[in-house]
Scaffold this motif. Structure first.
Motif, mmCIF file in Angstrom:
data_model
loop_
_atom_site.group_PDB
_atom_site.id
_atom_site.type_symbol
_atom_site.label_atom_id
_atom_site.label_comp_id
_atom_site.label_asym_id
_atom_site.label_seq_id
_atom_site.Cartn_x
_atom_site.Cartn_y
_atom_site.Cartn_z
ATOM 1 N N THR A 1 -5.948 -13.231 -26.328
ATOM 2 C CA THR A 1 -7.172 -14.040 -26.435
ATOM 3 C C THR A 1 -7.130 -14.868 -27.716
ATOM 4 O O THR A 1 -6.904 -14.330 -28.809
ATOM 5 C CB THR A 1 -8.416 -13.128 -26.439
ATOM 6 O OG1 THR A 1 -8.432 -12.370 -25.232
ATOM 7 C CG2 THR A 1 -9.686 -13.958 -26.524
ATOM 8 N N ALA A 2 -7.370 -16.165 -27.575
ATOM 9 C CA ALA A 2 -7.376 -17.061 -28.745
ATOM 10 C C ALA A 2 -8.759 -17.124 -29.367
ATOM 11 O O ALA A 2 -8.924 -16.979 -30.577
ATOM 12 C CB ALA A 2 -6.916 -18.458 -28.341
ATOM 13 N N TYR A 3 -9.791 -17.356 -28.542
ATOM 14 C CA TYR A 3 -11.172 -17.409 -29.053
ATOM 15 C C TYR A 3 -12.134 -17.115 -27.913
ATOM 16 O O TYR A 3 -11.734 -17.112 -26.734
ATOM 17 C CB TYR A 3 -11.486 -18.767 -29.700
ATOM 18 C CG TYR A 3 -11.593 -19.928 -28.726
ATOM 19 C CD1 TYR A 3 -12.826 -20.358 -28.245
ATOM 20 C CD2 TYR A 3 -10.457 -20.611 -28.304
ATOM 21 C CE1 TYR A 3 -12.928 -21.424 -27.370
ATOM 22 C CE2 TYR A 3 -10.547 -21.680 -27.437
ATOM 23 C CZ TYR A 3 -11.790 -22.091 -26.955
ATOM 24 O OH TYR A 3 -11.892 -23.134 -26.084
ATOM 25 N N ILE A 4 -13.369 -16.843 -28.271
ATOM 26 C CA ILE A 4 -14.427 -16.585 -27.287
ATOM 27 C C ILE A 4 -15.517 -17.632 -27.495
ATOM 28 O O ILE A 4 -16.067 -17.756 -28.592
ATOM 29 C CB ILE A 4 -14.996 -15.160 -27.440
ATOM 30 C CG1 ILE A 4 -13.929 -14.121 -27.124
ATOM 31 C CG2 ILE A 4 -16.216 -14.965 -26.542
ATOM 32 C CD1 ILE A 4 -14.378 -12.684 -27.348
ATOM 33 N N VAL B 1 -17.085 -16.424 -22.971
ATOM 34 C CA VAL B 1 -15.931 -16.815 -22.149
ATOM 35 C C VAL B 1 -14.673 -16.693 -23.012
ATOM 36 O O VAL B 1 -14.566 -17.320 -24.065
ATOM 37 C CB VAL B 1 -16.086 -18.251 -21.632
ATOM 38 C CG1 VAL B 1 -14.875 -18.647 -20.804
ATOM 39 C CG2 VAL B 1 -17.369 -18.387 -20.824
ATOM 40 N N THR B 2 -13.708 -15.885 -22.568
ATOM 41 C CA THR B 2 -12.463 -15.695 -23.333
ATOM 42 C C THR B 2 -11.440 -16.751 -22.913
ATOM 43 O O THR B 2 -11.269 -17.022 -21.718
ATOM 44 C CB THR B 2 -11.886 -14.295 -23.095
ATOM 45 O OG1 THR B 2 -11.592 -14.142 -21.704
ATOM 46 C CG2 THR B 2 -12.868 -13.224 -23.507
ATOM 47 N N VAL B 3 -10.791 -17.328 -23.899
ATOM 48 C CA VAL B 3 -9.746 -18.327 -23.664
ATOM 49 C C VAL B 3 -8.469 -17.819 -24.323
ATOM 50 O O VAL B 3 -8.466 -17.492 -25.516
ATOM 51 C CB VAL B 3 -10.147 -19.692 -24.245
ATOM 52 C CG1 VAL B 3 -9.049 -20.724 -23.987
ATOM 53 C CG2 VAL B 3 -11.459 -20.173 -23.656
ATOM 54 N N THR B 4 -7.391 -17.730 -23.528
ATOM 55 C CA THR B 4 -6.123 -17.209 -24.068
ATOM 56 C C THR B 4 -5.400 -18.314 -24.847
ATOM 57 O O THR B 4 -5.721 -19.495 -24.753
ATOM 58 C CB THR B 4 -5.222 -16.704 -22.937
ATOM 59 O OG1 THR B 4 -4.918 -17.806 -22.077
ATOM 60 C CG2 THR B 4 -5.914 -15.612 -22.141
ATOM 61 N N ARG B 5 -4.380 -17.898 -25.579
ATOM 62 C CA ARG B 5 -3.634 -18.849 -26.396
ATOM 63 C C ARG B 5 -2.826 -19.820 -25.527
ATOM 64 O O ARG B 5 -2.688 -20.998 -25.858
ATOM 65 C CB ARG B 5 -2.700 -18.097 -27.352
ATOM 66 C CG ARG B 5 -3.469 -17.338 -28.424
ATOM 67 C CD ARG B 5 -2.589 -16.440 -29.280
ATOM 68 N NE ARG B 5 -3.410 -15.759 -30.277
ATOM 69 C CZ ARG B 5 -3.589 -16.193 -31.529
ATOM 70 N NH1 ARG B 5 -2.986 -17.284 -31.934
ATOM 71 N NH2 ARG B 5 -4.347 -15.525 -32.373
ATOM 72 N N ILE B 6 -2.309 -19.349 -24.414
ATOM 73 C CA ILE B 6 -1.545 -20.248 -23.542
ATOM 74 C C ILE B 6 -2.500 -21.237 -22.869
ATOM 75 O O ILE B 6 -2.161 -22.423 -22.681
ATOM 76 C CB ILE B 6 -0.725 -19.440 -22.497
ATOM 77 C CG1 ILE B 6 0.208 -20.361 -21.713
ATOM 78 C CG2 ILE B 6 -1.623 -18.665 -21.564
ATOM 79 C CD1 ILE B 6 1.300 -20.961 -22.545
ATOM 80 N N ALA B 7 -3.720 -20.766 -22.506
ATOM 81 C CA ALA B 7 -4.708 -21.676 -21.922
ATOM 82 C C ALA B 7 -5.152 -22.708 -22.951
ATOM 83 O O ALA B 7 -5.340 -23.893 -22.627
ATOM 84 C CB ALA B 7 -5.917 -20.879 -21.408
ATOM 85 N N LEU B 8 -5.312 -22.276 -24.189
ATOM 86 C CA LEU B 8 -5.703 -23.175 -25.268
ATOM 87 C C LEU B 8 -4.663 -24.283 -25.450
ATOM 88 O O LEU B 8 -4.995 -25.476 -25.511
ATOM 89 C CB LEU B 8 -5.867 -22.366 -26.559
ATOM 90 C CG LEU B 8 -6.109 -23.130 -27.856
ATOM 91 C CD1 LEU B 8 -7.422 -23.858 -27.801
ATOM 92 C CD2 LEU B 8 -6.099 -22.166 -29.039
#
Length: 1546
Positions: A505-508, A521-528
Motif C-alpha cells: 500500500t502506497a497511501y490511503i 481507499v487503499t492505493v498500491t505502489r504499482i497502481a500509483l
C-alpha cells in the motif's frame, strides 16, 4: 372473519381452520371421539376441502413444530387433569356495543369447515369457541402489535403455531372423554395464532418458562374478552346455542377457556370476587417487528415509460500504455533522480493570501527533507527497541490547504520510510461532526502518529494545560511536527531503500459517503506508478513544464496531478490556495499569465468565479495554456461554466481544444480524460438529453430549447491501459444497452484496491465481475465500481450524467442531485444564485425520498425574484421537493465541497434561511401501509427527541466567556442599549448601554478586589431587588474572578420568615462577602433583622451605591471553560434548598440555545416580567441580552401589585414582539384586569404585535390559566397561538421553550385512571376521566431528551410515561453544598441507561412525562416530537398503590364550589389532606366539606382524611407561581395555618 382485521401475512379464519384440522388429525386417536355427536350443522360437509397437494403451504410452516409436539407427548404421562377457573354467570344473549369488536362475516366459513365424515368435528367446534380471542385477552391496549403475533410473519408466528400444535396434541391424549374434571390446580397458556384469533386451552401445570400471563377470568364487565367471544358465537352459531342443555335452574356457564360447566355462582358473589381483585397494570407491549415489505403494495410500472432499445454495450478499451525507456521504476526513484540530477529545479511554489510567492521548493530540497523526515519517522519515535512506527504502519497527514510544501515533504517522507500516509483535513473543533468520521477512519487504520506543520500545530485547539485534546471519535495520537528545525539529521551511512513499485500500500485516500461516513481507499505502489504513467500519456506531460493547481492537493485530481505525476515528470507546480481564491478569484489566471503555464487544474466553480471578476483585469493572455484540466467536468453543471469561460476568454488567447474535462472517483482514480488536440476540426462531444428519460435510466435526445433537458459534455476517452464497461447500478452487474444509463466499472492496474478494513464493502466495489446478457463473464479480471453514472457515446466518448451518491429515488424514478443542480443553475443563475452556491440532497419520508434544494441568494435579489426562481426550479423536474430553501449569502458561507456538511447543518437547523418553500403534502399524502412502519407506530419507537444543533454563526460565538462578550460589545457597539428598567407607572427609571454596563462592572470589580480583598474563585452573594444594580454586580463579580450567587432580598414587611432563607443561602454557598444596596444594607442591620438572625455571623456586607471611581488594575481573564461561572440557588416546591453549579461552557451554550430558539438579535426588544434570582428567569434577565445584543425591557413583578396593567401596557406601547412572564403574573393580570378590558382598549392597549408570550415554569402547563388569559385578551389583539409555556428544572434550567417558529403547541387528552398506573392512554376530548395535557414547548437547540423508567433506568417507548432525562451542553455540573453531600445526588447529573445507549451521560429531571410524535411538521421537515410534562416525582403521592399528582386532585376540588379560590393537597400518614382557601363568609366553610369529599371520591376514588378551610393567602406560593406544598404541610403539622374550619374523617 372481518377482512379489515386481516392484513397480508395474517391467517384468515378459513385458512386457520384448515391448518388446524390437518395438524390435529395426525395426533388425535380416533377412539375417544367416536361417541361424541357433532355440534356443527349437517350442511358443513360440503365446505370442507382437504388440500390435495402433498406439500405444506409455506405460510403455515413451523420450524419447531415436530420438536415441540414430541416434547409435550413425552411429558403428558406426568401431567394432571385441569379444572375450570372460577367463572361468571352468563346470559345466552349478550347485548353489548359492537364498536369494540367486529365479528367475522358468517359467509367466511369459519364454522363450516368440518364435515360429518370427520370423527373429531365435535372437538373442532368445542375448540373453536375461544379461538377468536384477540390480544385484548391479556389486557393489551395495542391493536398494532398484531404483526408480531400473526401466524404468517416471522419467527414469532411460527413459534405460536408450534405451541398451538403442542396444546392440541396434548389435549387429544388427556382431555377427551373426561365428562367430569377433578378438583386439581391448573394453569392456562394463551397462544396467539393471528391478530384476531387466540387459542386458549386449559392444560396441566407446565414448566414456568412456558407460561404467559394468565387471562383475567373474574371480570364482570360486558367488555371483557369473553363477551367478545360470546357475541361472536351468538352471531354465527345459532344452532349450537339452541341445542345447549340446561342443568337444573343454572344457566350454561363457561370457564376462561370456554368449557361449559354447571355452576350456581350468584351475581353477588361474583361482584365480591371483582371487588377483591387487585388493580392490575396491563402488560407492556411487545417489540415491533417491521413487516412493511409484506404490506407494501408493489408499485405498477408506468406503461408509457421509455425503455432502452439499443444493443448491448460492449466494454471499451483505452489505448495501450506506452513503454517509455526513461520512466522510473517507482515514484521514489523519480524523486531520487531529479533530486540528485537537477537539485535546483523548482518543484513547488506556494503563495500567500496576497498572491506573492511564499516559498519555492526545489527538487533538491524535497529530496533531502524527505530523507530527513523518513529517518526521524522510523528512528526518533518511540525507542530503539520499540519504535512507534514501522514500515507498513499508517500515519495521518494533517496539513492546512495553504501549506502544500509541508504536505509534499511529509508525503514523500512517508513513501521513503515505507509507511502509509493517510492525508486528512485539519479538525476545526474538538466536536466537529466531519472530523469525528475522520477519527473513525484513523482508528480503523490503527493510526497512532499524526504529522503536521508548526503553524497548524499551534492553531489546533488546546486544553488548559496547553496539550492538544483528544478529538471526539479520534484515537489517541502523537502529534509530530515535520519542520526541519525540529528534526534530527540522519547519519551519513543511512539511506532509504528505493524499491521498484510493488503491491504494498502506497497511501490511503479518504472518501466521504452520502451519509457523511468516511471510508479509506487503499492505493498500491504499482497502481500509483501506473496511474502517473497513464496521466502523463493522456496529458502529454513533459519535463520542466509549469502547472497551476487550484485543487485540493491532499486528494483526487489535485493530489494525482499536482503532487504525484508532477514529480515523476520534474514539473513545476504553482499551488493557488483556496484562501487566495476567495480574495481574488482571478488569481489562478494571473499565475498562468505570469509563469506562462502550460497546464492548469481547476474546478468549474473557479472558472465561474473568474467570469465574475474578469472585468477588472486587463492584459490577460492565455495563449501559453495547452490544457485546462476541469476536475469536475463530469458534473452536468460544469458545461455552462466551460462554455461561458471559453466565450469570454477566447479573445484572450484561449483555444477551444484547451478545455479538457475529466471523470474520476476515489475508487477508480482517473476514469476518462479529454485530450488536448491541435486540430479543432473535430468538436467535443455534446448531448442534449431528455430529463424524463434520464429519470428512467434511458438516453433520449431532445431539443435544447426546452427547460426540461440536460446538456452533457463528453469527458474524453478511457485512460490508457484501462478497460471500461457500463453495468446496471443495482442487482447483478449486467452490461447495459447502448441507450441505457448505468454505472461505469473499470478494469486496470491504476485503481484503488480496497476500502481499508472493510472486507464486505471491498468485495462489492473492487471485485465486480460484469456479465453479458447471455450470462458469460466479460473478463476474467475483476472490475472496480466507479460510482459514476452515464453511458458511452459514439467514438468511445464517455458521458457522465451523475453519481451513485447523488441518486435520489422519488416515486420509482431516479433523479440525480447533479442534474438538479445543473437545471437549477440554468434558471437565471447569475440573477439569483450567489456565485453558483447550491446544494441538493434528499431526506427520507417513510420508504421514499424527498428532495431538498439549498441555494445562496444574491444580496441584491428581491423576495419576488427569489420565489419566482423557486417556482421555476420546481417546474423543471416535475417533482415535489420536501423543501426548497434559500439563504442570505451574508448569513451562510459554503464550505468547499460540502454537500454532506450542508445536509447535516440544514437537517439540524444550523442554517438560518431567509425563505423556505415547503411541500407539506410529502408528509401527509402517504399510503395506507405507512401506519405499520416501525418507527411510526405509537408505543413502539424509543421515546427520544432532540432540538436542532447549536451552530456557530455570529461574531460573539467565538468567545467562550460571557465577560469577554460584554467587553467586545463595549468596544464594538458602546452606545447600544441593553437594558431598560420600568417603574410602576410605566416610565423608564433607568437604562444601561453596553459601555455603561462595562464601566459599572469594572467599578464593582475594583470594589471586590481592593475593599473586600477577594481572590479568584471566592463566592459573592448578590442581594438586590430586581433591577439594573443586580446585572452590574453580576458582571462585576465575573470581572473580579469571583463566583456570583443571586439571592432574593428579605421582604421588609416579613423579615422574620424571609431573612432566614437569605442567611441559609449565604452560609451554604460559602459566600466570602455580600453585595447589596444601601437600603437593604440598612435593613440587614435593623433591630428586627438582628432579632431573627445573628448579625455577627454575616460575612462582610458591601454597599454598591457608592462605588470607587477608578478601574481595577486588570480584569480577570478566565482560562477554563469548564470552570464555575455562577451558582443557581433556589427552593424547590418540596422545600429543598439546592444550589446548581453552572459552568462557563453551560452559560454560553444556554444563551446560544435561547438565542436560536427565540431568534434574538440586537434589533429585537424583549419584555421580561420575571423574578431574576434563579432558573430561566435569571438567565433572561441578566445573561441573554449581553450574549445576543437585544434590548431587554425589565418589569419587576412586584410593581404589578400596584399597577396590574403595567406589563401589558409596556408590551403594547413599546411594540414588543416577545415577552416572558410567570404564572403568578399571568394570574394577576387575569384576575385584576378581567373587568377592565374595555378601559384598556380605550387607552390604546394593542397586543396584536405579540408573537410569543412565554410562561416560564417548572411544572405541568396550566391549561386553564393560559386559555383564560388568551380568551380574556383576545379582543385586545392577542393571538391564542402566541401564548405558550417553557419547561425547566434544577438539572437543566430550560429544556423546552416554544420560541418563534415551529408548530403550535399540541394538546392531547389522556385517561386519568391509566395515568395513576404510570400508563398513557389517549382518549377523545370529553371522554369520562379525560385529562387535557398541553405540550411544554419546543425542545431547545442542543438538547436531547429521552423517557426512562425511573426504577430500572431503561428507555421507554413512545407515548409511555416515565422520567424525563436530558442531555445538553447547558446541563448543570452538579449540586453545590460545601459539606460533601453532593455525592449523594450525583446520580441526578450523571446517569446512564441500563441498556440501549449506555454511553451517553444524562441528567435526571425528576419529572414524569412522555413523548409523542405528532402529525405536525417541524421546520426541518421532520415530524414534530411533543414533550408532555405530567408532574414531579417528588411531589407525586403514593395512595392505594397508585400514583396521584396533586394538581389533578386540586383541579377537582376547585371545581367543587365557587367559593374555593385556591387549593393544595398533600399526604399525611397515609391520609389525604386538602387545604382550601375560602372566598366568602365563614358560614360557607361547613358547606365546603361534603362538596370537597364528594368531588375527590367520585373523580379519584380517594377518601379525604382531613379538610382544612382557611382564609385567602395561606397557601404559600413561590415567585414562579408554584405552590409550596411541603411548607404548607409543615405549617399544618405545627398548627400555624389559623384555619376557619377543620374536618377530620379518620
Amino acid at each position: 372473519m372481518d377482512q379489515s382485521l386481516v392484513g397480508p401475512g395474517d391467517i384468515t379464519q378459513k385458512g386457520y381452520e384448515k391448518k388446524r384440522a390437518k395438524l390435529i388429525r395426525a395426533y388425535f386417536p380416533h377412539g375417544p371421539m367416536s361417541h361424541r355427536a357433532p355440534l356443527g350443522p349437517p350442511s358443513a360437509a360440503r365446505f370442507h376441502r382437504r388440500r390435495t397437494s402433498g406439500t405444506r403451504d409455506e405460510r403455515y410452516r413451523s420450524d419447531v413444530h415436530t420438536e415441540a409436539v414430541q416434547a409435550v407427548l413425552a411429558r403428558h404421562v406426568e401431567r394432571k387433569v385441569a379444572v375450570p377457573m372460577p367463572s361468571k354467570r352468563r346470559s345466552l344473549v349478550v347485548q353489548t356495543s359492537m364498536d369494540a369488536y367486529t365479528p367475522p362475516d358468517s359467509s367466511s366459513g369459519s364454522e363450516e369447515e368440518a364435515g360429518p365424515g370427520d370423527d373429531m368435528s365435535a372437538m373442532e367446534h368445542w375448540m373453536s369457541r375461544p379461538s377468536h380471542l384477540g390480544p385484548a385477552h391479556l389486557g393489551s391496549t395495542s391493536s398494532s402489535s398484531s404483526s408480531t403475533q400473526s401466524g404468517g410473519s416471522g419467527n414469532a408466528g411460527r413459534l405460536a403455531d408450534s405451541l398451538a400444535h403442542t396444546h392440541i396434541s396434548h389435549l387429544a391424549h388427556t382431555h377427551l372423554g373426561h365428562t367430569h374434571l377433578g378438583q386439581l390446580h391448573h394453569q392456562q397458556i394463551t397462544t396467539y395464532l393471528s391478530p384476531s384469533a387466540c387459542l386458549t386451552l386449559s392444560l396441566p401445570r407446565l414448566p414456568a418458562e412456558n407460561h404467559s400471563a394468565p387471562p383475567d377470568v373474574t371480570g364482570y364487565s360486558s367488555d371483557s374478552p369473553h363477551s367478545h367471544t360470546e357475541r361472536h358465537h351468538m352471531a354465527n352459531m345459532g344452532t349450537i346455542a339452541r341445542n345447549t342443555q340446561k342443568y337444573g335452574n343454572a344457566e350454561r356457564m363457561e370457564t376462561g377457556d370456554g368449557v361449559p360447566v354447571s355452576s350456581r355462582v350468584s351475581a353477588k358473589i361474583q361482584q365480591l370476587v371483582n371487588t377483591l381483585k387487585q388493580p392490575r397494570r396491563p402488560p407492556l407491549r411487545e417489540f415491533f417487528v417491521d413487516d412493511f415489505d409484506e404490506l407494501l403494495e408493489v408499485q405498477q410500472p408506468d406503461p408509457n415509460q421509455p425503455r432502452p432499445e439499443g444493443a448491448e454495450m460492449m466494454p471499451v478499451r483505452g489505448e495501450a500504455l506506452g513503454v517509455v525507456t526513461n520512466w522510473p521504476p517507482s515514484l521514489e526513484a523519480a524523486l531520487q533522480r531529479w533530486g540528485t540530477i537537477s537539485p535546483k529545479a523548482p518543484c513547488l511554489t506556494s503563495l500567500d493570501t496576497a498572491g506573492k510567492p511564499l516559498y519555492v521548493l526545489t527538487y533538491g530540497k524535497l529530496w533531502s527533507r524527505s530523507i530527513k523526515l523518513a529517518y526521524n519517522i522510523l528512528h526518533k519515535l518511540g525507542s530503539k527497541q520499540e519504535p512507534m512506527v514501522r514500515p507498513g504502519d499508517r500515519v495521518a497527514l494533517v496539513f492546512p490547504n495553504n501549506d502544500p510544501v509541508a504536505f509534499m515533504v511529509a508525503f514523500y517522507g512517508c513513501l521513503l520510510a515505507e509507511v502509509v500516509p493517510v492525508p486528512i483535513e485539519v479538525p476545526l473543533s474538538r466536536k466537529d461532526a466531519g472530523s469525528q468520521q475522520i477519527g473513525f477512519l484513523l482508528g480503523s487504520c490503527g493510526v497512532t502518529v499524526a504529522l503536521t506543520s508548526d503553524a497548524c500545530h499551534k492553531g489546533l485547539p488546546k486544553s488548559a494545560t496547553g496539550e492538544i485534546p483528544q478529538f471526539k471519535g479520534w484515537p489517541k495520537l502523537l502529534w509530530f511536527v515535520t519542520e526541519s528545525k525540529h528534526l534530527s539529521k540522519p547519519p551519513r551511512d543511512w539511506f532509504p531503500h528505493i524499491k521498484d513499485a510493488n503491491n504494498d500500500t502506497a497511501y490511503i485516500e479518504y472518501k466521504t459517503c452520502k451519509d457523511g461516513s468516511v471510508l479509506g481507499v487503499t492505493v498500491t505502489r504499482i497502481a500509483l506508478l501506473t496511474h502517473c504513467q497513464a496521466l502523463t500519456q493522456s496529458c502529454s506531460y513533459t519535463e520542466a513544464e509549469t502547472i497551476v493547481n487550484v485543487l485540493d492537493f491532499k486528494k483526487d485530481v489535485g493530489l494525482w496531478n499536482g503532487i504525484l505525476t508532477s514529480v515523476m515528470n520534474m514539473m513545476h507546480v504553482i499551488s493557488v490556495p483556496y484562501s487566495l481564491m476567495k480574495v481574488n478569484p482571478l488569481s489562478w489566471i494571473q499565475k498562468v499569465c505570469q509563469y506562462k503555464a502550460k497546464v492548469a487544474c481547476v474546478k468549474s466553480r473557479d472558472m465561474h468565479w473568474a467570469l465574475v471578476a474578469h472585468k477588472d483585469q486587463k492584459d490577460i493572455n492565455l495563449s501559453s495554456l495547452r490544457m485546462l484540466l476541469v476536475a469536475d467536468g463530469s458534473n452536468p453543471w460544469s458545461i455552462s461554466s466551460c462554455d461561458a469561460f471559453l466565450n469570454v476568454f477566447q479573445t484572450k488567447g484561449l483555444r477551444a481544444d484547451v478545455i479538457c474535462p475529466c471523470a474520476s472517483s476515489p475508487e477508480a482514480l482517473t476514469v476518462a480524460i479529454r485530450r488536448s488536440v491541435e486540430d479543432s476540426s473535430q468538436p467535443p462531444g455534446r448531448g442534449v438529453l431528455s430529463m424524463q428519460g434520464l429519470t428512467y435510466s434511458v438516453v433520449r435526445v431532445d431539443t435544447e430549447e426546452r427547460l426540461s433537458v440536460l446538456t452533457v459534455q463528453d469527458v474524453g476517452t478511457v485512460t490508457p491501459g484501462g478497460l471500461v464497461c457500463v453495468v446496471k447500478p443495482e442487482g447483478i452487474p449486467q452490461l447495459c444497452q447502448t441507450d441505457e444509463i448505468g454505472e461505469f466499472c473499470v478494469c486496470s492496474i491504476a485503481t484503488g484496491t480496497s476500502y481499508y478494513g472493510l472486507t464486505g464493502m471491498t468485495k462489492n466495489t473492487f471485485e465486480v465481475y460484469p456479465v453479458s446478457s447471455s450470462g458469460g463473464l466479460v473478463s476474467e479480471y475483476a472490475f472496480v465500481r466507479t460510482g459514476l453514472l452515464g453511458f458511452i457515446g459514439p467514438g468511445g466518448l464517455v458521458f457522465i450524467t451523475g453519481k451513485m451518491d447523488g441518486l435520489i429515488m422519488v416515486s420509482g424514478r431516479r433523479h440525480n442531485a447533479d442534474d438538479i443542480v445543473a437545471t437549477a443553475l440554468a434558471v437565471e443563475p447569475m440573477k439569483f444564485v450567489y456565485r453558483g452556491r447550491i446544494a441538493v440532497f434528499s431526506v427520507t419520508v417513510l420508504r421514499d425520498e424527498r428532495i431538498v434544494v439549498v441555494a445562496e441568494q444574491r444580496p441584491d435579489s428581491t423576495e419576488e425574484d427569489s420565489f419566482q426562481w423557486m417556482s421555476r426550479v420546481l417546474q423543471v423536474h416535475h417533482i415535489s421537493p420536501a423543501t426548497l430553501t434559500r439563504f442570505s449569502s451574508w448569513v451562510t458561507t459554503f464550505p468547499a465541497g460540502s454537500k454532506t456538511h450542508t445536509m447535516q447543518t440544514l437537517s439540524q437547523l444550523g442554517l438560518t434561511p431567509v425563505g423556505r418553500l415547503v411541500d407539506y403534502s410529502v408528509v401527509f399524502e402517504i399510503g395506507p401501509a405507512s401506519v405499520m412502519v416501525g418507527n411510526l407506530v405509537s408505543g413502539k419507537r424509543i421515546a427520544q427527541a432532540s432540538g436542532r444543533d447549536l451552530g456557530q454563526t455570529d461574531d460573539n460565538d467565538q468567545f467562550l466567556f460571557l465577560s469577554e462578550v460584554l467587553q467586545w460589545r463595549a468596544q464594538t457597539t458602546p452606545d447600544h442599549i441593553l437594558y431598560t428598567l420600568l417603574s410602576s407607572r410605566g416610565a423608564v427609571s433607568s437604562s444601561l448601554t453596553c459601555l455603561q454596563l462595562h464601566k459599572r462592572a469594572e467599578r464593582v470589580a475594583a470594589l471586590l478586589m481592593e475593599r473586600a480583598g477577594l481572590q479568584e474563585g471566592d463566592h459573592v452573594a448578590l442581594v438586590y431587588p430586581p433591577g439594573i444594580d443586580l446585572i452590574a454586580a453580576f458582571y462585576g463579580s465575573l470581572y473580579a474572578g469571583c463566583v456570583p450567587i443571586t439571592v432574593r432580598p428579605p421582604h421588609p414587611q416579613n423579615i422574620a420568615t424571609t431573612l432566614p432563607t437569605v442567611k441559609m443561602i449565604v452560609e451554604v454557598s460559602h459566600s466570602a462577602c455580600v453585595m447589596t444596596t444601601a437600603v437593604i444594607c440598612k435593613l440587614l442591620r435593623s433591630k428586627e433583622a438582628t432579632a431573627t438572625v445573628d448579625i455577627r455571623n454575616w460575612p462582610p456586607v458591601l454597599d454598591t451605591d457608592d462605588l470607587p471611581k477608578k478601574k481595577p488594575p486588570a480584569l480577570y481573564k478566565p482560562t477554563n471553560p469548564d470552570g464555575l461561572a455562577y451558582l443557581d440557588f433556589s427552593v424547590s416546591t418540596t422545600g429543598m434548598l439546592a444550589g446548581v453549579q453552572m459552568s462557563h461552557n453551560a452559560v454560553g451554550a444556554f444563551c446560544r440555545s435561547v438565542k436560536l430558539q427565540c431568534e434574538l438579535y440586537p434589533s429585537r426588544e424583549v419584555a421580561i416580567c420575571l423574578d431574576p434570582y434563579c432558573g430561566l428567569g435569571f438567565v433572561l434577565w441578566c445573561l441573554c441580552s449581553v450574549y445576543s445584543g437585544h434590548q431587554s425591557i425589565l418589569i419587576p413583578p412586584v410593581e404589578l401589585e400596584s399597577n396590574p396593567a403595567l406589563w401589558l401596557l409596556a408590551v403594547s406601547q413599546l411594540r414588543v414582539r416577545d415577552t416572558f412572564c410567570s404564572y403568578s403574573v399571568m394570574e394577576l393580570c387575569t384576575k385584576g384586569l378581567g373587568l377592565q378590558t374595555e378601559a384598556l382598549k380605550a387607552r390604546g392597549l394593542d397586543l396584536s404585535r405579540v408573537r410569543a408570550c412565554v410562561v416560564v415554569a417548572e411544572e405541568r402547563p396550566r391549561m386553564s390559566l393560559t386559555h383564560s388569559f388568551s380568551k380574556l385578551f383576545k379582543d385586545l389583539g392577542l393571538h391564542p397561538r402566541s401564548v405558550s409555556t417553557a419547561f425547566g428544572c434544577r438539572v437543566n434550567l430550560a429544556i423546552c421553550l416554544q420560541g418563534t417558529s415551529g408548530p403550535d403547541p399540541t394538546t392531547v387528552y389522556v385517561d386519568m385512571r391509566a395515568l395513576r398506573h404510570d400508563r398513557v392512554r389517549l382518549v377523545e376530548r370529553g371522554s369520562p376521566h379525560s385529562l387535557p395535557l398541553m405540550e411544554s414547548g419546543k425542545i431547545l437547540p442542543g438538547v436531547r431528551i429521552i423517557i426512562a423508567n425511573p426504577e430500572t433506568k431503561g428507555p421507554l417507548g413512545d407515548s409511555h410515561l416515565g422520567e424525563i432525562w436530558v442531555h445538553s451542553a447547558h446541563n448543570g455540573s452538579g449540586y453545590y453544598s460545601g459539606y460533601g453531600e453532593e455525592v449523594l445526588q450525583s446520580d441526578h447529573f450523571n446517569s446512564r441507561l441500563s441498556f440501549g445507549d449506555t454511553q451517553t451521560v444524562w441528567a435526571r429531571t425528576g419529572y414524569l412525562g412522555f413523548l409523542r410524535r405528532t402529525e405536525l411538521t417541524d421546520a426541518n421537515g421532520e415530524r414534530h416530537d411533543a414533550l408532555f410534562v405530567v408532574g414531579a416525582l417528588e411531589e407525586a403521592m403514593e395512595l392505594r398503590g397508585m400514583r396521584y399528582h396533586p394538581i389533578d386532585i386540586e383541579t377537582s376540588v376547585i371545581r367543587a364550589h365557587k367559593s374555593i379560590m385556591e387549593c393544595a393537597v398533600f399526604p399525611w400518614t397515609n391520609l389525604l389532606v386538602v387545604v382550601v382557601e375560602l372566598e366568602g363568609s365563614e358560614q360557607e366553610a361547613l358547606d365546603l366539606v361534603p362538596m370537597v369529599t364528594k368531588a375527590v371520591l367520585e373523580e379519584h376514588y380517594l377518601i379525604v382524611g382531613v379538610v382544612v378551610v382557611t382564609d385567602i393567602g395561606v397557601i404559600p406560593i413561590n415567585s414562579r407561581g408554584e405552590k409550596q406544598r411541603m411548607h404548607l404541610r409543615d405549617g399544618f403539622l405545627q398548627d400555624q395555618l389559623d384555619p376557619i374550619y377543620v374536618a377530620y374523617n379518620m
